[in-house]
Design a protein around this motif. Structure first.
Motif, mmCIF file in Angstrom:
data_model
loop_
_atom_site.group_PDB
_atom_site.id
_atom_site.type_symbol
_atom_site.label_atom_id
_atom_site.label_comp_id
_atom_site.label_asym_id
_atom_site.label_seq_id
_atom_site.Cartn_x
_atom_site.Cartn_y
_atom_site.Cartn_z
ATOM 1 N N VAL A 1 6.641 73.285 88.474
ATOM 2 C CA VAL A 1 7.174 72.484 89.307
ATOM 3 C C VAL A 1 7.708 71.302 88.403
ATOM 4 O O VAL A 1 7.760 71.285 87.133
ATOM 5 N N ALA A 2 8.501 70.339 89.080
ATOM 6 C CA ALA A 2 9.360 69.413 88.225
ATOM 7 C C ALA A 2 8.538 68.146 87.580
ATOM 8 O O ALA A 2 8.681 67.607 86.785
ATOM 9 N N SER A 3 7.165 67.984 88.141
ATOM 10 C CA SER A 3 6.407 66.874 87.704
ATOM 11 C C SER A 3 5.109 67.239 87.536
ATOM 12 O O SER A 3 4.488 67.868 88.458
ATOM 13 N N LEU A 4 4.049 66.401 86.787
ATOM 14 C CA LEU A 4 2.726 66.544 86.872
ATOM 15 C C LEU A 4 2.273 65.928 87.997
ATOM 16 O O LEU A 4 0.968 66.380 88.314
ATOM 17 N N GLU A 5 2.597 65.078 88.731
ATOM 18 C CA GLU A 5 2.075 64.394 90.064
ATOM 19 C C GLU A 5 2.229 65.532 91.157
ATOM 20 O O GLU A 5 1.273 65.733 91.730
ATOM 21 N N GLN A 6 3.272 66.225 91.148
ATOM 22 C CA GLN A 6 3.449 67.286 92.142
ATOM 23 C C GLN A 6 2.515 68.334 92.017
ATOM 24 O O GLN A 6 1.775 69.007 92.890
ATOM 25 N N GLN B 1 14.768 66.985 75.518
ATOM 26 C CA GLN B 1 15.303 68.239 74.520
ATOM 27 C C GLN B 1 16.581 68.617 74.452
ATOM 28 O O GLN B 1 16.972 68.824 73.271
ATOM 29 N N GLN B 2 17.262 68.443 75.358
ATOM 30 C CA GLN B 2 18.877 68.975 75.481
ATOM 31 C C GLN B 2 19.488 67.673 74.861
ATOM 32 O O GLN B 2 20.214 68.186 73.893
ATOM 33 N N GLU B 3 19.160 66.648 75.059
ATOM 34 C CA GLU B 3 19.704 65.408 74.363
ATOM 35 C C GLU B 3 19.455 65.453 72.760
ATOM 36 O O GLU B 3 20.451 65.255 72.062
ATOM 37 N N THR B 4 18.340 66.093 72.434
ATOM 38 C CA THR B 4 17.986 66.007 70.897
ATOM 39 C C THR B 4 18.814 67.301 70.378
ATOM 40 O O THR B 4 19.353 67.279 69.119
ATOM 41 N N ALA B 5 19.054 68.371 71.148
ATOM 42 C CA ALA B 5 19.633 69.619 70.500
ATOM 43 C C ALA B 5 21.158 69.162 70.199
ATOM 44 O O ALA B 5 22.039 69.372 69.295
ATOM 45 N N ALA B 6 21.790 68.067 71.308
ATOM 46 C CA ALA B 6 23.105 67.854 71.094
ATOM 47 C C ALA B 6 23.180 66.558 70.105
ATOM 48 O O ALA B 6 24.324 66.263 69.824
ATOM 49 N N GLY C 1 12.666 68.084 79.866
ATOM 50 C CA GLY C 1 13.758 69.164 79.630
ATOM 51 C C GLY C 1 15.058 68.402 79.261
ATOM 52 O O GLY C 1 15.815 69.024 78.245
ATOM 53 N N ARG C 2 15.583 67.364 79.742
ATOM 54 C CA ARG C 2 16.673 66.796 79.379
ATOM 55 C C ARG C 2 16.605 66.047 78.042
ATOM 56 O O ARG C 2 17.397 66.011 77.271
ATOM 57 N N ILE D 1 7.577 72.340 84.288
ATOM 58 C CA ILE D 1 8.630 73.217 83.931
ATOM 59 C C ILE D 1 9.095 72.393 82.346
ATOM 60 O O ILE D 1 8.679 71.027 82.057
ATOM 61 N N ASN D 2 9.557 73.056 81.670
ATOM 62 C CA ASN D 2 10.177 72.849 80.085
ATOM 63 C C ASN D 2 8.839 72.287 79.260
ATOM 64 O O ASN D 2 9.043 71.734 78.330
ATOM 65 N N ASN D 3 7.490 72.655 79.752
ATOM 66 C CA ASN D 3 6.399 72.339 78.988
ATOM 67 C C ASN D 3 5.975 73.370 77.984
ATOM 68 O O ASN D 3 6.107 74.794 78.376
ATOM 69 N N SER D 4 5.473 73.531 76.844
ATOM 70 C CA SER D 4 5.107 74.466 75.816
ATOM 71 C C SER D 4 3.556 74.196 75.582
ATOM 72 O O SER D 4 3.148 73.031 75.394
ATOM 73 N N PHE D 5 2.868 75.272 75.662
ATOM 74 C CA PHE D 5 1.412 75.192 75.402
ATOM 75 C C PHE D 5 1.061 75.872 74.029
ATOM 76 O O PHE D 5 -0.066 76.603 74.061
#
Length: 266
Positions: A168-173, A84-89, A81-82, A147-151
């Motif tokens: 959830v925050a991670s694939l491992e979780q 993508q935010q860094e890229t937008a900025a 997610g970050r 979270i923040n993934n698109s399919f």
């Protein structure tokens, strides 16, 4: 006189445009690229230097930089997610691996052609199998993804309006929760989920035979990047076409799968 003045003005405007293009080119001394760091065999953080990303896309970026005589630094810049935010900025010039969605076109440009096709699947626990052949089969079930993934935009919109999916925050979780049967299914890409399941020694999960979606992975450039100009993007795209004709991505994936296996605990 009016005609002469018009010609002079046109030449002046052309000169300004050309000068602007030169400034854009000269201000691009190199690119910073980033991507999803939980994405083997495509990308993951280097065990030797966690600030760097390695994997199949790393091999692609390194060869792209060499072929175009451009310095491209592929770094870890935080969770997906970050990134993508860094890229937008404009603080990240390039995303090394993104699916197409309309909202993302508001802040970044896609480079064509796509460098890889991927498959997203429904994952389930073998102790609690589910029958899946179409999206509507999931309506009565509790699903999960990261979270923040698109399919794919169409499935994203369908999931938001018709499915019960938690994030959830991670694939491992996510994989651990599916392993413990805390959800009915997981939506995620096949190759990265397989790689993580192997590393976590999770053996009781499988994918449905029918994929959720099949999508293309692209390189993208931030619209705020100093390197974002037509001439440079055209050079990158021509090189991507060349790499596709040479079957480079298949070679990169084979090398990356070996890399991942070597660092996976036995």
């Amino acid at each position: 006189m009016p005609l002469i003045k018009t010609v002079v003005m046109m030449l002046a405007l052309t000169s300004v445009g050309f000068t602007s293009q030169l400034k854009a080119d000269s201000s691009c001394s190199g690119l910073t690229a980033s991507g999803n760091a939980e994405y083997p065999p495509y990308l993951w953080r280097s065990p030797k230097d966690p600030r760097q990303l390695v994997g199949a896309i790393r091999y692609l970026i390194d060869d792209l930089a060499k072929e175009t005589s451009t310095k491209i630094s592929l770094i870890y810049s935080g969770p997906w997610g970050r990134v993508q935010q860094e890229t937008a900025a404009g603080r990240v010039d390039m995303i090394a691996g993104a699916f197409f969605t309309q909202p993302r076109t508001l802040y970044m440009d896609y480079l064509y052609p796509a460098f890889q096709k991927t498959q997203t699947s429904v994952w389930f626990n073998t102790e609690h199998p589910i029958a899946y052949s179409e999206w509507s089969d999931l309506k009565s079930l509790q699903g999960m993804t990261v979270i923040n993934n698109s399919f794919g935009q169409e499935f994203d919109e369908y999931a938001k309006s018709d499915l019960n999916i938690s994030y959830v925050a991670s694939l491992e979780q996510a994989l651990r929760m599916l392993n413990a049967q805390r959800v009915d299914y997981l939506v995620y890409e096949e190759n990265p989920a397989k790689a993580y399941a192997k590393q976590l020694d999770i053996n009781n999960i499988e994918t449905s035979t029918t994929p959720i979606t099949e999508q293309a992975l692209f390189l993208t450039m931030s619209q705020k990047s100093a390197c974002n100009n037509q001439a440079f993007k055209h050079k990158l795209e021509q090189t991507l076409i060349q790499f596709a004709e040479e079957g480079r991505m298949e070679q990169y994936l084979e090398r990356a799968l070996n890399d991942w296996a070597m660092q996976t605990p036995k």
